[in-house]
Design an enzyme around this catalytic site. Structure first.
Site, short mmCIF file in Angstrom:
data_model
loop_
_atom_site.label_atom_id
_atom_site.label_comp_id
_atom_site.label_asym_id
_atom_site.label_seq_id
_atom_site.Cartn_x
_atom_site.Cartn_y
_atom_site.Cartn_z
N LYS A 115 0.72 -1.28 0.06
CA LYS A 115 0.19 0.14 -0.10
C LYS A 115 1.07 1.23 -0.01
CE LYS A 115 -4.30 -1.72 1.42
NZ LYS A 115 -5.67 -1.60 2.12
N LYS A 207 -5.37 -9.51 -6.64
CA LYS A 207 -6.45 -9.53 -5.62
C LYS A 207 -7.57 -8.76 -6.13
CE LYS A 207 -6.76 -7.50 -1.46
NZ LYS A 207 -7.43 -7.22 -0.24
N LYS A 210 -10.86 -3.08 -3.58
CA LYS A 210 -11.91 -1.92 -3.75
C LYS A 210 -11.14 -0.59 -4.29
CE LYS A 210 -13.95 -2.67 1.03
NZ LYS A 210 -13.20 -2.41 2.28
N1 AQP Z 1 -10.25 -10.34 -3.22
C1 AQP Z 1 -10.36 -10.89 -1.91
N2 AQP Z 1 -10.80 -12.00 -1.70
C2 AQP Z 1 -11.28 -12.53 -0.54
N3 AQP Z 1 -11.36 -11.64 0.61
C3 AQP Z 1 -11.36 -10.31 0.43
N4 AQP Z 1 -11.20 -9.66 1.32
C4 AQP Z 1 -10.64 -8.49 0.79
N5 AQP Z 1 -10.22 -8.74 -0.36
C5 AQP Z 1 -10.68 -10.08 -0.74
C6 AQP Z 1 -11.82 -9.71 2.75
O1 AQP Z 1 -12.64 -8.90 3.18
C7 AQP Z 1 -12.54 -8.51 4.40
C8 AQP Z 1 -12.67 -6.81 4.67
O2 AQP Z 1 -11.58 -6.35 4.03
P1 AQP Z 1 -11.30 -4.81 4.04
O3 AQP Z 1 -12.40 -4.07 3.34
O4 AQP Z 1 -11.23 -4.55 5.73
O5 AQP Z 1 -9.90 -4.63 3.81
P2 AQP Z 1 -8.98 -5.02 2.33
O6 AQP Z 1 -8.43 -6.38 2.64
O7 AQP Z 1 -7.99 -3.88 2.41
O8 AQP Z 1 -10.20 -4.60 1.04
P3 AQP Z 1 -9.71 -4.46 -0.29
O9 AQP Z 1 -10.79 -4.74 -0.91
O10 AQP Z 1 -8.49 -5.17 -0.79
O11 AQP Z 1 -9.51 -2.86 -0.33
P4 AQP Z 1 -8.12 -1.89 -0.77
O12 AQP Z 1 -8.46 -2.03 -2.32
O13 AQP Z 1 -8.15 -0.90 0.04
O14 AQP Z 1 -6.89 -2.85 -0.57
C9 AQP Z 1 -10.95 -9.03 5.21
O15 AQP Z 1 -11.44 -10.21 5.75
C10 AQP Z 1 -10.50 -9.47 3.73
O16 AQP Z 1 -9.53 -10.41 4.02
#
Ligand code: AQP
Length: 344
Positions: A115, A207, A210
């Protein structure tokens, strides 16, 4: 050895664009655990601000994640649903755990490296410290089980290391105050099912996220049927038909991802899905995947939409949840302060 009541804790960041990865990797697992465990599900807004958020959008996102929890089937009466910033003990315990965690441990966190990227000197201290706050989220409830996607595995390991170091550093006080030999349980990650890491629809090695600039990389819970169909039709694939055996998915990340999504949506194994679709080409498989995704995801999106039209109702649920969470968190903090040697 102290006995810990099984208790589930997990959180989702209110950062917009809730997607199929969040849903299959986390939220559907949250729903399943409600029958067997006491569960605490948190909208982790303090985590969200580790990168800049527009205040009005943050507020809407907090309500949207809450609506997703409810729309997916989380029962906020039986279990606890709240937003993190309403329970100050998360941040309070995080400070104490900051003094337990070692710099070297945080330096190994791959999510921070990804990040922060090249702009390391300019990111917030909060982004670096994120995993310690996550440890506090879990440990303030002395939670025993944490359902998460694969990407959070390293953070969970860190939470276990922090818990263990606290237990060791203060073992005499913990015993003297009647907590046995362990104050914090070592939380177990629950990383289960065929979709623990849902990948981008544009690149099967990345992955689903968001923050991906391309909306075509993900299926949002708010997408309508036409948008879902379009995104799946455009999803990257390879020229071969689907294999009949699971081994045939190795080195085919896009095929593996779409089969995993299908399996998770139908609650089947990937092997089982390949028994049905092995030998078929992608266009036939994608048609079935579109139908299934529309059937499973659009009702959640519609229910979310309806719920977010009544923000007062959502805010009341969060407030009540926070009141219940606070009782548990305060109990832990009193004990932690006694162990630490603070006067209270
Ligand atoms: N691609 C994924 N596959 C499976 N599980 C996922 N999670 C996130 N992306 C995937 C799981 O969703 C829960 C909440 O995630 P979060 O929103 O708290 O944080 P994150 O992992 O940072 O989400 P993003 O979508 O990946 O956001 P950005 O783009 O900001 O990095 C967690 O249990 C996570 O494991």
């Amino acid at each position: 050895m102290a006995k810990f009541k099984p208790r589930v804790f997990s959180g989702v960041q209110p950062t917009g664009n809730l997607h199929l990865g969040n849903y299959l990797g986390a939220i559907t697992r949250f729903v399943a655990l409600q029958d067997t465990h006491d569960c605490i599900y948190c909208v982790v807004d303090l985590h969200a601000i580790t990168v800049a958020q527009k205040p009005a959008e943050l507020k809407a996102s907090i309500r949207e994640v809450t609506a997703a929890f409810l729309a997916a089937g989380i029962d906020a009466k039986k279990h606890i649903v709240f937003n993190q910033s309403q329970v100050a003990e998360h941040a309070e315990l995080a400070w104490i755990l900051n003094c337990v965690a070692r710099l070297g441990w945080l330096n190994r966190m791959t999510q921070f490296k990804e990040k922060a990227g090249k702009d390391r000197e300019n990111v917030s201290v909060g982004l670096y410290d994120y995993p310690v706050l996550m440890a506090a989220d879990i440990l303030v409830y002395r939670a025993t089980h944490v359902p998460v996607g694969e990407d959070q595995k390293q953070h969970l390991e860190l939470a276990r290391d922090i818990a263990q170091k606290f237990n060791l550093d203060f073992s005499e006080e913990i015993a003297a105050l009647g907590h046995g030999d362990t104050f914090f349980p070592l939380p177990e990650p629950l990383i289960q099912g065929p979709a623990t890491r849902v990948m981008s629809l544009r690149d099967g090695t990345k992955k689903m996220s968001k923050s991906d600039a391309s909306d075509y990389s993900r299926i949002n819970l708010s997408d309508d049927a036409d948008t879902i169909a379009q995104k799946i039709r455009k999803a990257k694939t390879d020229p071969e038909p689907l294999p009949s055996e699971i081994e045939g998915l190795a080195k085919r990340p896009e095929a593996d991802n779409l089969v995993g999504i299908f399996a998770a949506l139908e609650n089947r194994s990937k092997a089982d899905v390949l028994e049905t679709f092995g030998g078929r080409n992608f266009s036939a498989f994608k048609s079935s995947l579109i139908d299934l995704t529309v059937e499973k995801v659009t009702p959640v999106g519609k229910a979310m939409d309806k719920l977010t039209q009544d923000p007062a109702h959502i805010d009341a649920i969060l407030k009540q949840g926070a009141e219940r969470a606070r009782v548990l968190a305060q109990e832990t903090m009193k004990a932690v302060k006694d162990i630490q040697g603070f006067v209270r």
